[in-house]
Write a protein that holds these residues in place. Structure first.
Motif, PDB file in Angstrom:
ATOM      1  N   GLY A 151      94.232  -3.706-126.782  1.00 52.70           N
ATOM      2  CA  GLY A 151      95.149  -4.739-127.244  1.00 52.70           C
ATOM      3  C   GLY A 151      94.492  -6.099-127.245  1.00 52.70           C
ATOM      4  N   ASP A 152      95.232  -7.096-126.732  1.00 55.13           N
ATOM      5  CA  ASP A 152      94.686  -8.454-126.685  1.00 55.13           C
ATOM      6  C   ASP A 152      94.236  -8.845-125.281  1.00 55.13           C
ATOM      7  OD1 ASP A 152      97.107  -8.705-125.404  1.00 55.13           O
ATOM      8  OD2 ASP A 152      97.891 -10.284-126.703  1.00 55.13           O
ATOM      9  N   ALA A 153      94.094  -7.851-124.392  1.00 55.48           N
ATOM     10  CA  ALA A 153      93.667  -8.137-123.017  1.00 55.48           C
ATOM     11  C   ALA A 153      92.224  -8.617-122.978  1.00 55.48           C
ATOM     12  CB  ALA A 153      93.812  -6.883-122.156  1.00 55.48           C
ATOM     13  N   GLU A 154      91.903  -9.386-121.942  1.00 61.61           N
ATOM     14  CA  GLU A 154      90.510  -9.751-121.701  1.00 61.61           C
ATOM     15  C   GLU A 154      89.781  -8.526-121.163  1.00 61.61           C
ATOM     16  OE1 GLU A 154      88.967 -12.716-122.291  1.00 61.61           O
ATOM     17  OE2 GLU A 154      90.846 -13.318-123.263  1.00 61.61           O
ATOM     18  N   ALA A 155      88.679  -8.158-121.801  1.00 61.89           N
ATOM     19  CA  ALA A 155      87.943  -6.965-121.389  1.00 61.89           C
ATOM     20  C   ALA A 155      86.468  -7.127-121.715  1.00 61.89           C
ATOM     21  CB  ALA A 155      88.499  -5.722-122.087  1.00 61.89           C
ATOM     22  N   LEU A 156      85.637  -6.485-120.905  1.00 64.68           N
ATOM     23  CA  LEU A 156      84.204  -6.424-121.137  1.00 64.68           C
ATOM     24  C   LEU A 156      83.847  -4.949-121.244  1.00 64.68           C
ATOM     25  CD1 LEU A 156      81.442  -8.438-119.273  1.00 64.68           C
ATOM     26  CD2 LEU A 156      81.142  -6.028-119.872  1.00 64.68           C
ATOM     27  N   VAL A 157      83.254  -4.562-122.368  1.00 63.65           N
ATOM     28  CA  VAL A 157      82.918  -3.158-122.614  1.00 63.65           C
ATOM     29  C   VAL A 157      81.408  -2.998-122.707  1.00 63.65           C
ATOM     30  CG1 VAL A 157      83.157  -1.199-124.188  1.00 63.65           C
ATOM     31  CG2 VAL A 157      85.093  -2.753-123.817  1.00 63.65           C
ATOM     32  N   VAL A 158      80.869  -2.142-121.855  1.00 65.95           N
ATOM     33  CA  VAL A 158      79.465  -1.724-121.963  1.00 65.95           C
ATOM     34  C   VAL A 158      79.451  -0.506-122.875  1.00 65.95           C
ATOM     35  CG1 VAL A 158      77.449  -0.851-120.737  1.00 65.95           C
ATOM     36  CG2 VAL A 158      78.860  -2.662-119.705  1.00 65.95           C
ATOM     37  N   LEU A 159      78.741  -0.607-123.984  1.00 63.58           N
ATOM     38  CA  LEU A 159      78.798   0.409-125.020  1.00 63.58           C
ATOM     39  C   LEU A 159      77.634   1.395-124.920  1.00 63.58           C
ATOM     40  CD1 LEU A 159      80.195   1.485-127.578  1.00 63.58           C
ATOM     41  CD2 LEU A 159      78.813  -0.140-128.901  1.00 63.58           C
ATOM     42  N   GLU A 160      77.957   2.641-124.666  1.00 60.59           N
ATOM     43  CA  GLU A 160      77.092   3.808-124.753  1.00 60.59           C
ATOM     44  C   GLU A 160      75.759   3.687-123.992  1.00 60.59           C
ATOM     45  OE1 GLU A 160      78.103   6.584-125.666  1.00 60.59           O
ATOM     46  OE2 GLU A 160      79.948   6.046-126.700  1.00 60.59           O
ATOM     47  N   PRO A 161      75.846   3.754-122.650  1.00 64.81           N
ATOM     48  CA  PRO A 161      74.625   3.799-121.859  1.00 64.81           C
ATOM     49  C   PRO A 161      73.662   4.870-122.359  1.00 64.81           C
ATOM     50  CG  PRO A 161      76.510   3.505-120.435  1.00 64.81           C
ATOM     51  CD  PRO A 161      77.060   3.741-121.817  1.00 64.81           C
ATOM     52  N   ASP A 162      72.409   4.503-122.450  1.00 58.53           N
ATOM     53  CA  ASP A 162      71.283   5.374-122.806  1.00 58.53           C
ATOM     54  C   ASP A 162      71.127   5.634-124.295  1.00 58.53           C
ATOM     55  OD1 ASP A 162      71.266   5.591-120.035  1.00 58.53           O
ATOM     56  OD2 ASP A 162      71.753   7.711-119.990  1.00 58.53           O
ATOM     57  N   ALA A 163      72.156   5.366-125.094  1.00 54.95           N
ATOM     58  CA  ALA A 163      72.133   5.841-126.475  1.00 54.95           C
ATOM     59  C   ALA A 163      70.964   5.266-127.280  1.00 54.95           C
ATOM     60  CB  ALA A 163      73.458   5.514-127.166  1.00 54.95           C
ATOM     61  N   VAL A 164      70.723   3.966-127.194  1.00 55.06           N
ATOM     62  CA  VAL A 164      69.620   3.363-127.940  1.00 55.06           C
ATOM     63  C   VAL A 164      68.281   3.711-127.304  1.00 55.06           C
ATOM     64  CG1 VAL A 164      68.568   1.184-128.657  1.00 55.06           C
ATOM     65  CG2 VAL A 164      71.043   1.507-128.881  1.00 55.06           C
ATOM     66  N   ALA A 165      68.208   3.646-125.980  1.00 52.52           N
ATOM     67  CA  ALA A 165      66.934   3.953-125.311  1.00 52.52           C
ATOM     68  C   ALA A 165      66.488   5.386-125.589  1.00 52.52           C
ATOM     69  CB  ALA A 165      67.067   3.713-123.809  1.00 52.52           C
ATOM     70  N   HIS A 166      67.424   6.315-125.714  1.00 51.94           N
ATOM     71  CA  HIS A 166      67.051   7.697-126.029  1.00 51.94           C
ATOM     72  C   HIS A 166      66.574   7.843-127.474  1.00 51.94           C
ATOM     73  CE1 HIS A 166      69.209   9.902-122.515  1.00 51.94           C
ATOM     74  NE2 HIS A 166      67.909   9.799-122.299  1.00 51.94           N
ATOM     75  N   VAL A 167      66.966   6.947-128.341  1.00 54.84           N
ATOM     76  CA  VAL A 167      66.370   6.922-129.673  1.00 54.84           C
ATOM     77  C   VAL A 167      64.930   6.434-129.581  1.00 54.84           C
ATOM     78  CG1 VAL A 167      66.422   5.715-131.901  1.00 54.84           C
ATOM     79  CG2 VAL A 167      68.530   6.659-130.945  1.00 54.84           C
ATOM     80  N   VAL A 168      64.714   5.387-128.811  1.00 56.41           N
ATOM     81  CA  VAL A 168      63.387   4.777-128.709  1.00 56.41           C
ATOM     82  C   VAL A 168      62.397   5.700-128.024  1.00 56.41           C
ATOM     83  CG1 VAL A 168      62.085   2.824-127.754  1.00 56.41           C
ATOM     84  CG2 VAL A 168      64.353   2.452-128.758  1.00 56.41           C
ATOM     85  N   ASP A 169      62.819   6.402-126.969  1.00 53.95           N
ATOM     86  CA  ASP A 169      61.863   7.257-126.242  1.00 53.95           C
ATOM     87  C   ASP A 169      61.671   8.625-126.890  1.00 53.95           C
ATOM     88  OD1 ASP A 169      63.990   8.901-125.456  1.00 53.95           O
ATOM     89  OD2 ASP A 169      63.865   8.408-123.334  1.00 53.95           O
ATOM     90  N   GLY A 170      62.395   8.897-127.977  1.00 57.90           N
ATOM     91  CA  GLY A 170      62.218  10.155-128.684  1.00 57.90           C
ATOM     92  C   GLY A 170      63.040  11.304-128.159  1.00 57.90           C
TER      93      GLY A 170
END
Length: 335
Positions: A151-170
């Protein structure tokens, strides 16, 4: 990285939490359980911009030990229970009940909810936290439900741990990489439609992708330019100094993007070559936006302290609550 699971027993039978990059689970939330636990807690936690889950596994454990006569251990464990840690709504179910309840509770307290979105297809390369949405359309539906519930609540979202790093490391197979980056960019855009939501795209840790320049183009393809920044050290143990220096290098490469750092278990730094339930670790800097560095927006507890990284070093399955490990983290910390 390690990931966890646990079943919920409170009023929110629909809500199962998984927590973190090494995911780990947490107890369920609904408005009645939040309000009831808040009245039991009594307000010993320091003032924070981030909401504290009053019915967390650590809070439940501390209360159990108090009833069993382990008052000293219960008091030490409050170092975890009274501080804000991220919620990880499980990918196997609709995230809306957990997200909506946390957002409402945080709004009522005048604080920000901290959450992790962790359900990307082909998650964790088949390792401890394997799984994720069955396909791209299922992921879009899941992230849409997550975002709607904020909704309109104040929130901080960490998006998808590891997802980009696992692309980079193969680790992520080549045939999935373009889809993954596209889904992440869509997720950033969808979450940013919520007026009170800040989004930080996970970028691994300094011991993983050692040259931050290698993350720049994958992060851009994954939507970091539209996000509020990137997240570092999720579920890891790298020190504040090392992680901040790395983050500032990556920030410069990304044109000054801001970042957040997971300090949940980095108080004694890493144990050489042991990332899964290393012994002798300690809680790190409590969650705060007072970092002393303009580009570093917050120190956060993204990994929930006391939830296992996996079946290693005597631990239970990934994400399961391990009270004695939690107690050791708290005892080894300064406060």
């Amino acid at each position: 990285m390690s990931r966890p699971t646990s079943t919920l027993t409170a009023l929110a039978a629909l809500a199962v939490l998984v927590l973190a990059a090494g995911c780990s689970p947490a107890p369920g939330l609904d408005q009645a359980s939040v309000a009831g636990a808040a009245s039991r807690k009594g307000g010993s936690a320091p003032v924070s911009p981030f909401w504290v889950d009053p019915d967390s596994l650590a809070a439940r454990q501390a209360e159990r030990w108090r009833r069993e006569g382990r008052a000293g251990d219960a008091e030490v464990l409050r170092r975890i229970a009274d501080r804000p840690a991220a919620l990880w709504p499980a990918g196997e179910t609709d995230p809306a009940p957990v997200v909506r309840a946390a957002a409402a509770a945080a709004r009522g307290a005048g604080q920000s909810a901290v959450l992790v979105a962790y359900n990307i297809p082909h998650r964790d390369c088949g390792q401890h936290s394997a799984g994720g949405a069955v396909d791209a359309d299922a992921y879009r539906a899941w992230i849409g439900s997550f975002a709607d519930a904020l909704g309109d609540a104040e929130a901080l979202v960490v998006l998808e741990p590891d997802a980009v790093a696992h692309v980079v490391d193969g680790c992520t197979p080549g045939e999935y990489r373009a889809e993954r980056e596209g889904l992440l960019a869509e997720a950033v855009a969808r979450l940013k439609r919520q007026p009170g939501t800040r989004v930080y795209l996970d970028a691994g840790n300094p011991s993983w992708i050692q040259e931050p320049a290698n993350l720049v183009e994958p992060l851009r393809r994954a939507g970091v330019d539209a996000a509020d920044g990137f997240a570092l050290n999720v579920s890891n143990f790298q020190t504040n100094d090392i992680t901040k220096a790395y983050g500032l290098r990556l920030s410069r490469e990304l044109g000054g993007k801001h970042f957040v750092v997971d300090t949940s278990r980095n108080g004694n730094g890493p144990l050489a070559d042991v990332w899964c339930n290393p012994s002798g670790r300690a809680l790190g800097t409590p969650p705060t936006t007072d970092t002393g560095e303009p580009s570093l927006d917050a120190y956060l507890w993204v990994k929930r302290p006391g939830e296992s990284d996996g079946t290693c070093e005597g631990g239970p399955a990934a994400g399961r609550w391990w009270p004695e490990y939690a107690l050791a983290l708290a005892r080894n910390s300064a406060s």
